[in-house]
Design a protein around this motif. Structure first.
Motif, PDB file in Angstrom:
ATOM      1  N   SER A  54      33.450  39.715  43.473  1.00 29.25           N
ATOM      2  CA  SER A  54      34.122  40.107  42.247  1.00 29.25           C
ATOM      3  C   SER A  54      35.636  39.929  42.390  1.00 29.25           C
ATOM      4  O   SER A  54      36.263  40.528  43.253  1.00 29.25           O
ATOM      5  N   GLY A  55      36.204  39.053  41.569  1.00 26.34           N
ATOM      6  CA  GLY A  55      37.648  38.859  41.536  1.00 26.34           C
ATOM      7  C   GLY A  55      38.244  38.028  42.639  1.00 26.34           C
ATOM      8  O   GLY A  55      39.472  37.939  42.758  1.00 26.34           O
ATOM      9  N   VAL A  56      37.416  37.380  43.456  1.00 21.58           N
ATOM     10  CA  VAL A  56      37.957  36.580  44.552  1.00 21.58           C
ATOM     11  C   VAL A  56      36.984  35.477  44.954  1.00 21.58           C
ATOM     12  O   VAL A  56      35.771  35.649  44.879  1.00 21.58           O
ATOM     13  N   GLY A  75      42.260  34.562  43.837  1.00 24.84           N
ATOM     14  CA  GLY A  75      41.770  35.686  43.058  1.00 24.84           C
ATOM     15  C   GLY A  75      42.726  36.852  43.073  1.00 24.84           C
ATOM     16  O   GLY A  75      43.735  36.843  43.783  1.00 24.84           O
ATOM     17  N   HIS A  76      42.386  37.859  42.299  1.00 23.40           N
ATOM     18  CA  HIS A  76      43.267  39.013  42.149  1.00 23.40           C
ATOM     19  C   HIS A  76      42.845  40.208  43.006  1.00 23.40           C
ATOM     20  O   HIS A  76      43.499  41.235  42.993  1.00 23.40           O
ATOM     21  N   GLU A  77      41.760  40.079  43.737  1.00 20.04           N
ATOM     22  CA  GLU A  77      41.297  41.161  44.615  1.00 20.04           C
ATOM     23  C   GLU A  77      41.517  40.776  46.080  1.00 20.04           C
ATOM     24  O   GLU A  77      41.662  39.606  46.414  1.00 20.04           O
ATOM     25  N   VAL A  78      41.525  41.782  46.948  1.00 21.66           N
ATOM     26  CA  VAL A  78      41.605  41.528  48.387  1.00 21.66           C
ATOM     27  C   VAL A  78      40.258  40.959  48.841  1.00 21.66           C
ATOM     28  O   VAL A  78      39.201  41.495  48.497  1.00 21.66           O
ATOM     29  N   ASN A  80      37.076  40.198  50.984  1.00 20.37           N
ATOM     30  CA  ASN A  80      36.261  40.826  52.012  1.00 20.37           C
ATOM     31  C   ASN A  80      36.312  39.955  53.272  1.00 20.37           C
ATOM     32  O   ASN A  80      36.363  38.727  53.174  1.00 20.37           O
ATOM     33  N   GLU A 181      27.448  45.628  43.565  1.00 19.67           N
ATOM     34  CA  GLU A 181      28.383  44.512  43.635  1.00 19.67           C
ATOM     35  C   GLU A 181      28.064  43.757  44.914  1.00 19.67           C
ATOM     36  O   GLU A 181      27.977  44.353  45.987  1.00 19.67           O
TER      37      GLU A 181
END
Length: 196
Positions: A54-56, A75-78, A80, A181
Motif C-alpha cells: 500500500s502506497g509504495v 511511493g508516499h509510504e516507508v 517494508n 494489508e
C-alpha cells in the motif's frame, strides 16, 4: 465400465504429481516442492524483482547467490524491508511448517502454483544463509508463526512471495469483514550470474 475407466484415469493423473491444468507449475509433493524452492531460485543466478504494498513500489534486480539487491523505491509510504531487501522474502519460505496447495495462478506472465504457508520464524532464520540471518531476524516476529503465500513455477523457482504487511495478523478466511494489508515480492527475468 466407462465411469470406472475415467475414475482410474483421474487417480493416475493425481498420482503423477501436483501441477496446474496447463502444466504450469512444479510437480511433486507440496512440502518437498516448497522446501526445494529457495535453493532452486538462488541457483538461477540473478533476477529482476518487483515489490508492491500500500502506497509504495520497488523495482530492480537481485543477485540471487549473494542476496545483494539493487532496487529503487517509489511511493508516499516507508517501504517494508521485504521490498528493499527481496532476498528476505525467499528466506521466509525456508521456515514453512505447514503447506497447503491453493491452485494455479499466473505471475508476471508465467504459470505457477500457489502454496499457502505457515512460517516458523526460528526455522526460517536457521535455514537462511549466515550473511542474511541478522537481517531476517530483525524483521520477523520472535517465536510467533505467521502466514505467507509462495508461487512456484515449473522449474521449482519462487516467482512471488505474498506476506501480510503486519506479520502478527492471522490469515483471513471465509466471510471475514477484515481485509489484511498485504505486500508482494515478484521474481522474474532469471539469468545466469555474469562472470566478474
Amino acid at each position: 465400465m466407462r465411469a470406472v475407466s475415467v475414475a482410474l484415469l483421474l487417480v493416475a493423473l493425481a498420482a503423477a504429481g501436483c501441477g496446474s491444468a496447463d502444466d504450469a507449475g512444479p510437480r511433486g509433493e507440496p512440502v518437498g516442492v516448497v522446501r526445494r524452492a529457495p535453493d532452486r531460485t538462488e541457483a538461477a543466478g540473478t533476477a529482476r524483482v518487483a515489490g508492491a504494498a500500500s502506497g509504495v513500489q520497488s523495482d530492480g534486480s537481485l543477485d540471487l547467490r549473494t542476496g545483494v539487491p539493487r532496487v529503487t523505491v517509489k511511493g508516499h509510504e516507508v517501504a517494508n524491508p521485504f521490498l528493499t531487501d527481496p532476498a528476505l522474502a525467499i528466506d521466509v519460505v525456508r521456515g514453512a511448517v505447514r503447506v497447503v496447495t491453493y491452485g494455479g495462478v499466473e505471475v508476471q506472465g508465467v504459470g505457477t502454483i500457489r502454496y499457502e504457508l505457515d512460517v516458523d520464524p526460528v526455522k526460517a532464520i536457521a535455514g537462511t544463509p549466515a550473511a542474511r540471518r541478522d537481517r531476517l531476524a530483525s524483521v520477523l516476529p520472535p517465536q510467533k508463526q505467521f502466514y505467507a503465500d509462495v508461487y512456484i513455477d515449473t522449474q521449482g523457482r519462487i516467482r512471488r512471495v505474498l506476506l501480510p504487511a503486519d506479520l502478527s495478523v492471522p490469515r483471513q478466511y471465509g466471510k471475514s469483514q477484515i481485509t489484511n494489508e498485504e505486500m508482494t515480492v515478484d521474481f522474474y527475468g532469471f539469468a545466469p550470474q555474469q562472470a566478474a
